[in-house]
Design a protein around this motif. Structure first.
Motif, PDB file in Angstrom:
ATOM      1  N   ALA A 149     -21.308   2.605   9.376  1.00 44.37           N
ATOM      2  CA  ALA A 149     -20.003   3.071   8.903  1.00 44.37           C
ATOM      3  C   ALA A 149     -18.926   2.827   9.950  1.00 44.37           C
ATOM      4  N   ALA A 150     -19.264   3.078  11.229  1.00 39.05           N
ATOM      5  CA  ALA A 150     -18.285   2.889  12.299  1.00 39.05           C
ATOM      6  C   ALA A 150     -17.884   1.419  12.393  1.00 39.05           C
ATOM      7  N   LYS A 151     -18.834   0.538  12.150  1.00 35.16           N
ATOM      8  CA  LYS A 151     -18.541  -0.889  12.229  1.00 35.16           C
ATOM      9  C   LYS A 151     -17.761  -1.350  11.002  1.00 35.16           C
ATOM     10  N   ALA A 152     -18.254  -0.957   9.807  1.00 41.16           N
ATOM     11  CA  ALA A 152     -17.701  -1.500   8.562  1.00 41.16           C
ATOM     12  C   ALA A 152     -16.334  -0.907   8.215  1.00 41.16           C
ATOM     13  N   VAL A 153     -16.040   0.293   8.711  1.00 40.44           N
ATOM     14  CA  VAL A 153     -14.791   0.931   8.290  1.00 40.44           C
ATOM     15  C   VAL A 153     -13.578   0.091   8.688  1.00 40.44           C
ATOM     16  N   LYS A 154     -13.681  -0.594   9.813  1.00 42.01           N
ATOM     17  CA  LYS A 154     -12.539  -1.409  10.243  1.00 42.01           C
ATOM     18  C   LYS A 154     -12.369  -2.640   9.349  1.00 42.01           C
ATOM     19  N   GLU A 155     -13.492  -3.149   8.831  1.00 44.13           N
ATOM     20  CA  GLU A 155     -13.411  -4.277   7.895  1.00 44.13           C
ATOM     21  C   GLU A 155     -12.821  -3.813   6.565  1.00 44.13           C
ATOM     22  N   VAL A 156     -13.258  -2.620   6.136  1.00 35.76           N
ATOM     23  CA  VAL A 156     -12.805  -2.094   4.850  1.00 35.76           C
ATOM     24  C   VAL A 156     -11.299  -1.800   4.877  1.00 35.76           C
ATOM     25  N   GLU A 157     -10.760  -1.492   6.081  1.00 39.67           N
ATOM     26  CA  GLU A 157      -9.311  -1.299   6.176  1.00 39.67           C
ATOM     27  C   GLU A 157      -8.567  -2.556   5.700  1.00 39.67           C
ATOM     28  N   TYR A 158      -9.112  -3.713   6.017  1.00 43.28           N
ATOM     29  CA  TYR A 158      -8.488  -4.954   5.563  1.00 43.28           C
ATOM     30  C   TYR A 158      -8.645  -5.136   4.044  1.00 43.28           C
ATOM     31  N   HIS A 159      -9.793  -4.699   3.498  1.00 42.45           N
ATOM     32  CA  HIS A 159      -9.988  -4.789   2.040  1.00 42.45           C
ATOM     33  C   HIS A 159      -8.952  -3.911   1.327  1.00 42.45           C
ATOM     34  N   GLN A 160      -8.774  -2.709   1.871  1.00 44.94           N
ATOM     35  CA  GLN A 160      -7.838  -1.780   1.237  1.00 44.94           C
ATOM     36  C   GLN A 160      -6.409  -2.314   1.337  1.00 44.94           C
ATOM     37  N   ASP A 161      -6.087  -2.857   2.492  1.00 49.74           N
ATOM     38  CA  ASP A 161      -4.744  -3.410   2.683  1.00 49.74           C
ATOM     39  C   ASP A 161      -4.496  -4.554   1.694  1.00 49.74           C
ATOM     40  N   HIS A 162      -5.499  -5.400   1.517  1.00 52.18           N
ATOM     41  CA  HIS A 162      -5.404  -6.528   0.582  1.00 52.18           C
ATOM     42  C   HIS A 162      -5.141  -6.012  -0.838  1.00 52.18           C
ATOM     43  N   ALA A 163      -5.919  -5.001  -1.255  1.00 54.50           N
ATOM     44  CA  ALA A 163      -5.770  -4.458  -2.611  1.00 54.50           C
ATOM     45  C   ALA A 163      -4.402  -3.803  -2.780  1.00 54.50           C
ATOM     46  N   GLU A 164      -3.974  -3.099  -1.740  1.00 58.13           N
ATOM     47  CA  GLU A 164      -2.699  -2.385  -1.815  1.00 58.13           C
ATOM     48  C   GLU A 164      -1.539  -3.374  -1.961  1.00 58.13           C
ATOM     49  N   GLN A 165      -1.549  -4.419  -1.138  1.00 60.20           N
ATOM     50  CA  GLN A 165      -0.449  -5.383  -1.197  1.00 60.20           C
ATOM     51  C   GLN A 165      -0.373  -6.066  -2.560  1.00 60.20           C
ATOM     52  N   TRP A 166      -1.536  -6.379  -3.137  1.00 59.70           N
ATOM     53  CA  TRP A 166      -1.528  -7.024  -4.452  1.00 59.70           C
ATOM     54  C   TRP A 166      -1.099  -6.051  -5.551  1.00 59.70           C
ATOM     55  N   THR A 167      -1.502  -4.772  -5.409  1.00 61.78           N
ATOM     56  CA  THR A 167      -1.087  -3.787  -6.408  1.00 61.78           C
ATOM     57  C   THR A 167       0.439  -3.670  -6.412  1.00 61.78           C
ATOM     58  N   LEU A 168       1.024  -3.654  -5.214  1.00 58.94           N
ATOM     59  CA  LEU A 168       2.488  -3.566  -5.118  1.00 58.94           C
ATOM     60  C   LEU A 168       3.134  -4.812  -5.715  1.00 58.94           C
ATOM     61  N   ARG A 169       2.559  -5.949  -5.402  1.00 58.05           N
ATOM     62  CA  ARG A 169       3.168  -7.209  -5.841  1.00 58.05           C
ATOM     63  C   ARG A 169       3.088  -7.370  -7.360  1.00 58.05           C
ATOM     64  N   LEU A 170       1.948  -6.974  -7.932  1.00 60.34           N
ATOM     65  CA  LEU A 170       1.790  -7.116  -9.385  1.00 60.34           C
ATOM     66  C   LEU A 170       2.524  -5.997 -10.129  1.00 60.34           C
ATOM     67  N   GLY A 171       2.377  -4.750  -9.636  1.00 58.92           N
ATOM     68  CA  GLY A 171       3.008  -3.619 -10.320  1.00 58.92           C
ATOM     69  C   GLY A 171       4.524  -3.737 -10.288  1.00 58.92           C
ATOM     70  N   ASP A 172       5.046  -4.105  -9.131  1.00 55.03           N
ATOM     71  CA  ASP A 172       6.492  -4.216  -8.964  1.00 55.03           C
ATOM     72  C   ASP A 172       6.914  -5.672  -9.087  1.00 55.03           C
ATOM     73  N   GLY A 173       6.292  -6.390 -10.016  1.00 52.40           N
ATOM     74  CA  GLY A 173       6.566  -7.817 -10.163  1.00 52.40           C
ATOM     75  C   GLY A 173       7.305  -8.104 -11.446  1.00 52.40           C
ATOM     76  N   THR A 174       6.763  -8.997 -12.257  1.00 46.12           N
ATOM     77  CA  THR A 174       7.384  -9.312 -13.540  1.00 46.12           C
ATOM     78  C   THR A 174       6.943  -8.293 -14.585  1.00 46.12           C
ATOM     79  N   ASP A 175       7.561  -8.327 -15.742  1.00 44.19           N
ATOM     80  CA  ASP A 175       7.145  -7.422 -16.823  1.00 44.19           C
ATOM     81  C   ASP A 175       5.677  -7.631 -17.163  1.00 44.19           C
TER      82      ASP A 175
END
Lengths: 180, 242
Positions: free
Chosen positions: B121-147
């Motif tokens: 968990a200590a090792k993987a949590v830092k990798e998962v931070e990047y997964h979450q960041d990736h998902a978050e940025q795409w959610t913002l881009r798609l949600g606040d994107g076109t209709d």
């Protein structure tokens, strides 16, 4: 107290000089993944290796290369163990390793904490923001021209440990070894 | 270690390992189909991180290959969320947002403990931070994107909502504060969705089966087909190597 014998030092130097299979400009010592070399008796040695990323497929090639090098040095039995704790961090890459990465065209990880993702806002297209935003952290410098004016293209590049960036001064794309 | 604590640890490793394995396979299905090359590479790299976690976790429970390739559907203990089909890109991103936020909270707690999962968990949590960041940025881009992108992102977050409750049901041997995790998860996901001009879906966060669903070996229809594809090569050529 753990003491290191001259033989262990010699074998550690040998194991540490093995090139990284994916980034052959770096040695395992410079990458910081070699944790310990223990000699049990004259021809039996145990090596502790830690993966950079949990899923890094290079660790198997590293193990095989270490075994080969130590066998060639006359060690009959070589056991390479993978250890997870304490977790590897890009802070474990040596200064010499960072210099070599830059020379190889890869922006080295920025030093020191905090690590983790850097918030970057995505617009509808990949262009420079119209108004420059305050830099929250040290910029990633282009390994080709040294410019601090670079932008993120993708959080994940040719391998999980790198991000893809582009230099806005010399226009060259480059890999950045992400902070972990 | 007594037999019962060892059995508990094995079951817990299977549950967490199956989550990582199944989601890894689903993300791998995007190879050759992602909307842009960078995204194909990103999803494959996230899949590789998850596969690394799965290998370590399944090895704690037994032989990793046997467990991955030779178990039947009912023996898998993964959450139903991770086995859901990729759908359109918005569905994949909604699944990533829900799961990576949960996994980051889970691993953060496990890393602070002294249990068998702390080193991973200590090792993987830092990798998962990047997964979450990736998902978050795409959610913002798609949600606040076109209709259209907004509508698709909204549909995806709603369609997958009913699989989110299962993440907070207790798993024996995984010693974490589930209620604290649920509150933190709702706050984090809710914040991202609001910034993406979306809202937390309403309606039940679990299906009619309240007792654990995937954790009990009960899976949704598409999972069998996914397993057939994942296991086919290994079953056809037992012991093959290259």
């Amino acid at each position: 107290m753990v003491t290191t014998t001259a033989l262990e030092e010699e074998l550690r130097r040998l194991a540490g000089s093995v090139p990284d299979p994916e980034l052959p400009v770096l040695t395992l010592e410079e990458l910081g993944v070699l944790r310990a070399v223990r000699v049990h008796d004259a021809d039996s040695v145990e090596v502790d290796l830690t993966p950079t990323y949990t899923g890094c497929p290079a660790i198997e090639a590293m193990s095989v290369d270490i075994e080969r090098v130590l066998h060639e040095h006359g060690i009959r039995e070589v056991a390479v163990r993978t250890v997870l704790s304490p977790a590897w961090s890009t802070d474990d890459i040596s200064d010499e390793g960072r210099r070599k990465l830059r020379e190889f065209g890869i922006a080295p990880p920025r030093g020191g904490r905090p690590t983790g993702p850097v918030t970057v806002e995505l617009g509808p297209t990949r262009t420079t923001p119209s108004a420059p935003r305050p830099q929250q952290t040290e910029p990633v410098h282009c390994p080709h021209c040294g410019s601090a004016d670079t932008e993120l293209l993708s959080r994940f590049s040719s391998t999980a440990c790198k991000a893809l960036r582009r230099c806005l001064s010399c226009r060259e794309p480059f890999d950045h070894f992400k902070e972990l | 270690m007594t037999a019962s604590t060892s059995e508990t640890a094995t079951a817990a490793a299977l549950a967490l390992g199956d989550d990582a394995l199944v989601l890894s396979h689903r993300l791998g299905e995007w190879a050759g189909h992602a909307p842009v090359l960078e995204e194909e590479v990103a999803l494959a790299n996230i899949a590789l991180d998850l596969l690394g976690q799965a290998r370590i976790l399944l090895s704690m429970a037994g032989d990793e290959d046997e467990l991955a390739y030779l178990r039947e559907e009912r023996a898998f203990r993964n959450l139903q969320l991770v086995e859901q089909p990729n759908g359109d890109f918005a569905h994949t991103i909604a699944r990533q947002l829900y799961f990576s936020t949960y996994q980051r909270l889970l691993y953060t707690q496990l890393a602070e403990g002294t249990g068998p999962f702390a080193p991973l968990a200590a090792k993987a949590v830092k990798e998962v931070e990047y997964h979450q960041d990736h998902a978050e940025q795409w959610t913002l881009r798609l949600g606040d994107g076109t209709d259209l992108s907004h509508e698709r992102m909204r549909r995806a977050t709603e369609a997958l909502w009913r699989f989110t409750g299962e993440m907070f049901q207790p798993v024996e041997g995984v010693d974490v504060d589930r209620e604290g995790m649920r509150a933190a998860w709702l706050e984090s996901v809710g914040d991202v969705l609001r910034r993406a001009t979306l809202a937390l879906p309403e309606g039940p966060a679990s299906g009619a089966w309240r007792a654990g669903a995937g954790r009990q070996g009960l899976h949704t229809e598409s999972f069998g087909r996914m397993l057939a594809e994942m296991q086919h090569l290994h079953r056809s050529h037992p012991g093959a190597t290259w």
